[in-house]
Design an enzyme around this catalytic site. Structure first.
Site, PDB file in Angstrom:
ATOM      1  N   ARG A  67       0.888  -1.177   0.000  1.00  0.00           N
ATOM      2  CA  ARG A  67       0.000   0.000   0.000  1.00  0.00           C
ATOM      3  C   ARG A  67       0.920   1.219   0.000  1.00  0.00           C
ATOM      4  O   ARG A  67       1.737   1.401   0.913  1.00  0.00           O
ATOM      5  CB  ARG A  67      -0.902   0.007   1.222  1.00  0.00           C
ATOM      6  CG  ARG A  67      -1.607   1.326   1.414  1.00  0.00           C
ATOM      7  CD  ARG A  67      -2.709   1.270   2.437  1.00  0.00           C
ATOM      8  NE  ARG A  67      -3.873   0.570   1.913  1.00  0.00           N
ATOM      9  CZ  ARG A  67      -5.090   0.641   2.456  1.00  0.00           C
ATOM     10  NH1 ARG A  67      -5.305   1.373   3.532  1.00  0.00           N
ATOM     11  NH2 ARG A  67      -6.100  -0.019   1.922  1.00  0.00           N
ATOM     12  N   HIS A  89      -7.379   0.721  -6.332  1.00  0.00           N
ATOM     13  CA  HIS A  89      -7.557  -0.139  -5.140  1.00  0.00           C
ATOM     14  C   HIS A  89      -8.264  -1.424  -5.589  1.00  0.00           C
ATOM     15  O   HIS A  89      -9.420  -1.674  -5.248  1.00  0.00           O
ATOM     16  CB  HIS A  89      -8.385   0.617  -4.095  1.00  0.00           C
ATOM     17  CG  HIS A  89      -8.381  -0.003  -2.734  1.00  0.00           C
ATOM     18  ND1 HIS A  89      -7.571  -1.062  -2.395  1.00  0.00           N
ATOM     19  CD2 HIS A  89      -9.104   0.299  -1.596  1.00  0.00           C
ATOM     20  CE1 HIS A  89      -7.787  -1.385  -1.127  1.00  0.00           C
ATOM     21  NE2 HIS A  89      -8.708  -0.578  -0.633  1.00  0.00           N
ATOM     22  N   GLN A 147     -10.180  -4.036  -3.191  1.00  0.00           N
ATOM     23  CA  GLN A 147     -11.489  -3.616  -2.703  1.00  0.00           C
ATOM     24  C   GLN A 147     -12.584  -3.978  -3.704  1.00  0.00           C
ATOM     25  O   GLN A 147     -13.687  -4.362  -3.331  1.00  0.00           O
ATOM     26  CB  GLN A 147     -11.496  -2.107  -2.449  1.00  0.00           C
ATOM     27  CG  GLN A 147     -12.787  -1.596  -1.878  1.00  0.00           C
ATOM     28  CD  GLN A 147     -13.044  -2.097  -0.457  1.00  0.00           C
ATOM     29  OE1 GLN A 147     -12.194  -1.992   0.405  1.00  0.00           O
ATOM     30  NE2 GLN A 147     -14.216  -2.669  -0.220  1.00  0.00           N
ATOM     31  N   ASP A 177     -17.184   7.204  -1.658  1.00  0.00           N
ATOM     32  CA  ASP A 177     -15.949   7.100  -0.861  1.00  0.00           C
ATOM     33  C   ASP A 177     -15.691   8.481  -0.261  1.00  0.00           C
ATOM     34  O   ASP A 177     -16.353   9.466  -0.634  1.00  0.00           O
ATOM     35  CB  ASP A 177     -14.799   6.654  -1.788  1.00  0.00           C
ATOM     36  CG  ASP A 177     -13.513   6.338  -1.032  1.00  0.00           C
ATOM     37  OD1 ASP A 177     -13.540   6.220   0.200  1.00  0.00           O
ATOM     38  OD2 ASP A 177     -12.458   6.215  -1.701  1.00  0.00           O
ATOM     39  N   CYS A 192     -16.312   1.522   0.618  1.00  0.00           N
ATOM     40  CA  CYS A 192     -15.125   0.733   0.971  1.00  0.00           C
ATOM     41  C   CYS A 192     -14.737   0.895   2.429  1.00  0.00           C
ATOM     42  O   CYS A 192     -14.079   0.027   2.990  1.00  0.00           O
ATOM     43  CB  CYS A 192     -13.962   1.083   0.053  1.00  0.00           C
ATOM     44  SG  CYS A 192     -13.407   2.804   0.205  1.00  0.00           S
ATOM     45  N   ARG A 241     -13.413  -8.726   2.078  1.00  0.00           N
ATOM     46  CA  ARG A 241     -11.990  -8.518   1.796  1.00  0.00           C
ATOM     47  C   ARG A 241     -11.200  -9.786   2.162  1.00  0.00           C
ATOM     48  O   ARG A 241     -10.298 -10.203   1.437  1.00  0.00           O
ATOM     49  CB  ARG A 241     -11.456  -7.324   2.610  1.00  0.00           C
ATOM     50  CG  ARG A 241     -12.068  -5.975   2.265  1.00  0.00           C
ATOM     51  CD  ARG A 241     -11.663  -5.505   0.890  1.00  0.00           C
ATOM     52  NE  ARG A 241     -10.220  -5.439   0.725  1.00  0.00           N
ATOM     53  CZ  ARG A 241      -9.452  -4.431   1.135  1.00  0.00           C
ATOM     54  NH1 ARG A 241      -9.985  -3.373   1.693  1.00  0.00           N
ATOM     55  NH2 ARG A 241      -8.138  -4.453   0.921  1.00  0.00           N
TER      56      ARG A 241
END
Ligand code: CP
Ligand code: NVA
Length: 304
Positions: free
Chosen positions: A104, A131, A134, A219, A259, A287
């Site tokens: 990340r 991402h 996700q 988001d 998310c 996840r």
């Protein structure tokens, strides 16, 4: 066989992605039923985090523990990455000790460089641009609740950020129409939009985007690394909050995803996450299952 990496959703072909999500659903059922499953026995996952995380760290680490392997957490504060050791050198060293590595970080180019020098699979666990992990969980969640997402309408409300770019890739790989409602100046990657113009529409009005949509998602207004822009963004995005009233414009069977982490009172109303159309806790749990399936595939212990 060449080392497989997962830097964006485009790294896995659509047919394999669909099978991978069915595998994730199967792994979830196996875990619920208490079926022992240890495909990662003696395998080590290296985890590099240059940004904060709750879900990503815990889901990857739990996946390794539950499947018989182990995970090592590294941050710039306690590794030589923070003292300037080049990414390429770190990749060459870690891939001699780990079986798979997730990163990340900020610049997407960093995970690309890492993957170029790594002899083991590399997973993008979020960059400023994408991402993809996700999205595996998001699409798994939609499938579990409503069946295939192919041909459906998805509405993205808010910032054209890393998640939004990944939704564009998902629209291509999973075959849905994507309506993006964002203020001028906050659009997703222009090249990505142009390359997917047959399935992606940019709008200004969130109501127009959400009308008859089967899935609505959003988001945060300021992503990690954009903390200084928070006040300016709060103004620009003031009309872009997802609420039960906005959801009422969507299809009667519409679902809501986020998310997480969420900012109640900003991109979502205080009550949105608790609305019956919200499946964000299933999404967060997925996840774990989706990344187990992903690692099984990348490590070659499951064949699509
Ligand atoms: N959704 C997500 O990636 O959460 P974290 O930042 O907590 O990992
Ligand atoms: N767009 C958000 C996603 C967090 C999971 C960020 O990058 O901070």
């Amino acid at each position: 066989m060449a080392t497989r990496h997962f830097l964006t959703l485009l790294d896995i072909d659509p047919a394999t992605l669909e099978k991978l999500l069915l595998r994730a659903i199967e792994l979830k059922q196996m875990l619920r039923a208490g079926v022992p499953h240890e495909p990662f026995k003696n395998k080590v996952l290296g985890m590099i985090f240059e940004k904060s995380s709750t879900r990503t760290r815990v889901s990857f680490e739990s996946a390794m523990i539950q499947c018989g392997g182990g995970a090592i957490f590294l941050s710039p504060r306690d590794s030589q990455l923070g003292r300037g050791e080049p990414v390429a050198d770190t990749a060459r060293v870690l891939s001699r000790m780990c079986d798979i590595i997730m990163i990340r970080t900020f610049e997407h180019e960093k995970v690309e460089t890492f993957a170029r020098y790594s002899s083991v699979p590399v997973i993008n666990a979020l960059t400023d641009s994408f991402h993809p992990c996700q999205l595996l969980a998001d699409i798994q969640t939609y499938i579990e609740h409503r069946g295939s997402i192919r041909g459906k309408i998805v509405a993205w409300v808010g910032d054209g950020n890393n998640m939004c770019n990944s939704y564009i890739n998902a629209s291509r790989q999973f075959g849905f129409q994507l309506r993006i409602a964002c203020p001028a100046g906050f659009e997703p990657d222009a090249n990505l939009v142009a390359a997917n113009s047959d399935r992606v529409t940019i709008l200004r009005d969130p109501r127009a985007a959400v009308e008859h949509a089967h899935l609505v998602t959003t988001d945060v207004w300021a992503s990690m690394g954009q903390e200084d822009e928070q006040a300016h963004r709060a103004k620009a995005f003031a009309q872009y909050q997802v609420s039960p009233a906005l959801m009422d414009l969507a299809d009667k069977d519409a679902l809501f995803l986020h998310c997480l982490p969420a900012h109640r009172g900003e991109e979502v109303s205080e009550d949105m996450l608790d609305d019956p159309r919200s499946v964000v806790w299933d999404e967060a749990e997925n996840r774990l299952h989706a990344q187990k399936a992903l690692m099984e595939y990348l490590l070659g212990c499951w064949k699509p």
